[in-house]
Structures are given as structure tokens and as C-alpha cells.
Enzyme design. Structure first.
Site, PDB file in Angstrom:
ATOM      1  N   GLY A  16     -13.658  14.239  45.601  1.00 15.51           N
ATOM      2  CA  GLY A  16     -14.251  15.089  46.782  1.00 15.51           C
ATOM      3  C   GLY A  16     -12.840  15.552  47.560  1.00 15.51           C
ATOM      4  O   GLY A  16     -12.980  15.969  48.957  1.00 15.51           O
ATOM      5  N   SER A  17     -11.639  15.834  46.916  1.00 19.44           N
ATOM      6  CA  SER A  17     -10.596  16.367  47.588  1.00 19.44           C
ATOM      7  C   SER A  17     -10.819  17.859  48.136  1.00 19.44           C
ATOM      8  O   SER A  17     -10.271  18.223  49.034  1.00 19.44           O
ATOM      9  CB  SER A  17      -9.207  16.322  46.854  1.00 19.44           C
ATOM     10  N   ASN A  18     -11.474  18.382  47.217  1.00 18.92           N
ATOM     11  CA  ASN A  18     -11.797  19.874  47.570  1.00 18.92           C
ATOM     12  C   ASN A  18     -12.770  19.757  48.872  1.00 18.92           C
ATOM     13  O   ASN A  18     -12.586  20.687  49.867  1.00 18.92           O
ATOM     14  CB  ASN A  18     -12.447  20.815  46.591  1.00 18.92           C
ATOM     15  N   LYS A  94     -23.023  18.260  36.960  1.00 20.30           N
ATOM     16  CA  LYS A  94     -24.408  18.223  36.433  1.00 20.30           C
ATOM     17  C   LYS A  94     -24.848  19.708  36.377  1.00 20.30           C
ATOM     18  O   LYS A  94     -24.410  20.642  37.446  1.00 20.30           O
ATOM     19  CB  LYS A  94     -25.437  17.803  37.346  1.00 20.30           C
ATOM     20  N   ILE A  96     -27.070  22.701  37.241  1.00 21.80           N
ATOM     21  CA  ILE A  96     -27.867  23.063  38.409  1.00 21.80           C
ATOM     22  C   ILE A  96     -29.280  23.564  37.746  1.00 21.80           C
ATOM     23  O   ILE A  96     -29.346  24.369  36.923  1.00 21.80           O
ATOM     24  CB  ILE A  96     -27.352  24.061  39.229  1.00 21.80           C
ATOM     25  N   ASN A 110     -18.719  28.298  42.613  1.00 23.14           N
ATOM     26  CA  ASN A 110     -18.054  26.961  42.105  1.00 23.14           C
ATOM     27  C   ASN A 110     -16.652  27.433  41.916  1.00 23.14           C
ATOM     28  O   ASN A 110     -16.141  28.412  41.760  1.00 23.14           O
ATOM     29  CB  ASN A 110     -18.616  26.918  40.513  1.00 23.14           C
ATOM     30  N   HIS A 112     -13.286  26.454  39.330  1.00 25.67           N
ATOM     31  CA  HIS A 112     -13.081  26.010  38.054  1.00 25.67           C
ATOM     32  C   HIS A 112     -11.324  26.034  38.088  1.00 25.67           C
ATOM     33  O   HIS A 112     -10.830  26.878  38.409  1.00 25.67           O
ATOM     34  CB  HIS A 112     -13.727  26.912  37.134  1.00 25.67           C
ATOM     35  N   ASP A 153     -20.001  28.455  33.833  1.00 27.41           N
ATOM     36  CA  ASP A 153     -18.740  29.145  34.212  1.00 27.41           C
ATOM     37  C   ASP A 153     -18.923  30.501  33.844  1.00 27.41           C
ATOM     38  O   ASP A 153     -17.777  31.139  33.459  1.00 27.41           O
ATOM     39  CB  ASP A 153     -17.603  28.390  33.201  1.00 27.41           C
TER      40      ASP A 153
END
Ligand code: GRF
Length: 202
Positions: A16-18, A94, A96, A110, A112, A153
Site C-alpha cells: 500500500g505504498s501508493n 486480481k 476486475i 491503474n 503499472h 494492461d
């Protein structure tokens, strides 16, 4: 006038650093939104821990606990209850469900840790990405922020930043360098989406 604040939710599987970088940006008033809830498939993820400490609703929802259908329904229930304007994926491992992608078309992003379309797709997550980049001998890696669609992606790219990795002696060093950039650009890009500087529609 009581204008409602833009509401995001963050889906994260790991440390969870972002998420923390997003919270910091909100607290430092660089990012003008509120986090409606944080969701994780992993009950002991750092992300849920961070959310709880900040009194942000922290929701654990896993396909392992539910049947496929009831998992999707539960996810839709959560989204219907909190009504986020934007779903922010930050290390969510996961796939979606399609129904959610349809419901939140162009409202889900997202991050990446590489320069897509290179080093993306199924299996390309976490250290797998950095190992592949390292083994390729590329002098640059980077960060990509994109819209989430049905394929891993492959959604429209909203933002990319290159990182010089020519001095990195291991995949771990690449990961560290790229992560620092993630922390600075993800809040900035979310803010640009809120102000309309970055458009999500095709
Ligand atoms: C980040 O490198 C992100 O790009 C990727 O997963 C990692 C999540 O890290 N999708 P964290 O949980 O935010 O620390």
C-alpha cells in the site's frame, strides 16, 4: 455553496505504498479529493492497515470467501453504497470482473511499473516486471498510468514517465527507483483527472 468533494476508492492487494502516497498528497493539499474506501482481496495487506489507521473504511473482499457471483454482487453493493467517482487500482492483483468494468467504464485507472505496452499482460506484475526489464538490458524503464479495460494492461494510456535505470545493478534497484516515481506521479495524475486536464473518455 456546499460542493461535494471528488471521491476516489483505492483497490490494493499488498503493502500500500501508493495508497500512502495518495493519502500524503491529500493531507498536503496537493490532491483535492477524499478516499471513500479502500478495498483489498488480502485481509492482512498493508493497504488495509494504512486505511484503518486513517479511519478510512477498509473493506476485505475476496473470491476465496465468496462464490464468484456473490463476490461480484458484493463488490457492486460496496460501489453502490459509496459511489466513488473514480476507482484507483494501486497494486490490486486480481482481475476486475467485467460487470464492474462496464459499470465503471472510463472511471477506473491503474498504475503499472514499466513502460507499457512493453512488460505488460498476464503474469507481469510486481518483481516479475522488474526482472524482465533487468534481463532485457533496457536502459530505461518507467511508470504507466492507464484506463482499465477488459484486458490486462491494455486500456488507454493516460500518462507515462521514463526512468533511467542504466545505473541499476539488480531488479530490486529498478523496483526501488520506479516506485519512487510512482509515488510522485500517481497523485499528480489523479489531480489532473479531477481538474479535467487529463480526460478519461476516448
Ligand atoms: C506498484 O509497483 C504498482 O505499480 C504495481 O504494484 C505495486 C504496488 O505497490 N501495480 P504498493 O502496494 O503501492 O506499495
Amino acid at each position: 455553496m456546499n460542493l461535494q468533494r471528488f471521491r476516489i476508492c483505492v483497490f490494493a492487494s499488498g503493502r500500500g505504498s501508493n495508497l500512502q502516497a495518495i493519502i500524503n498528497a491529500i493531507e498536503e493539499k496537493r490532491l483535492d479529493c477524499e478516499i471513500a474506501f479502500v478495498l483489498s482481496n488480502n485481509s492482512d495487506s498493508g493497504a488495509l492497515e494504512i486505511a484503518r489507521k486513517k479511519n478510512i473504511p477498509a473493506i476485505h473482499l475476496s473470491e476465496k470467501v465468496f462464490h464468484k457471483n456473490s463476490f461480484e454482487e458484493s463488490l457492486i453493493d460496496v460501489l453502490d453504497e459509496f459511489k466513488p467517482d473514480l476507482i484507483v487500482l494501486a497494486g490490486y492483483m486480481k482481475l476486475i470482473p467485467e460487470s464492474i468494468i462496464k459499470k465503471y467504464r472510463n472511471r477506473m485507472i491503474n498504475i503499472h511499473p514499466a513502460l507499457l505496452p512493453k512488460y505488460g499482460g498476464k503474469g507481469m506484475y510486481g518483481m516479475n516486471v522488474h526482472r524482465a526489464v533487468y534481463e532485457s538490458g533496457d536502459k530505461f524503464s518507467g511508470v504507466t498510468i492507464h484506463i482499465v479495460n477488459e484486458n490486462y494492461d491494455e486500456g488507454k494510456i493516460l500518462f507515462q514517465k521514463k526512468v533511467d535505470i542504466s545505473d541499476c545493478a539488480s531488479p530490486e534497484e529498478i523496483a526501488e527507483k520506479v516506485l519512487l516515481i510512482e509515488h510522485s506521479v500517481y497523485p499528480e495524475v489523479i489531480q489532473s483527472i479531477i481538474t479535467g486536464k487529463i480526460k478519461l473518455e476516448d
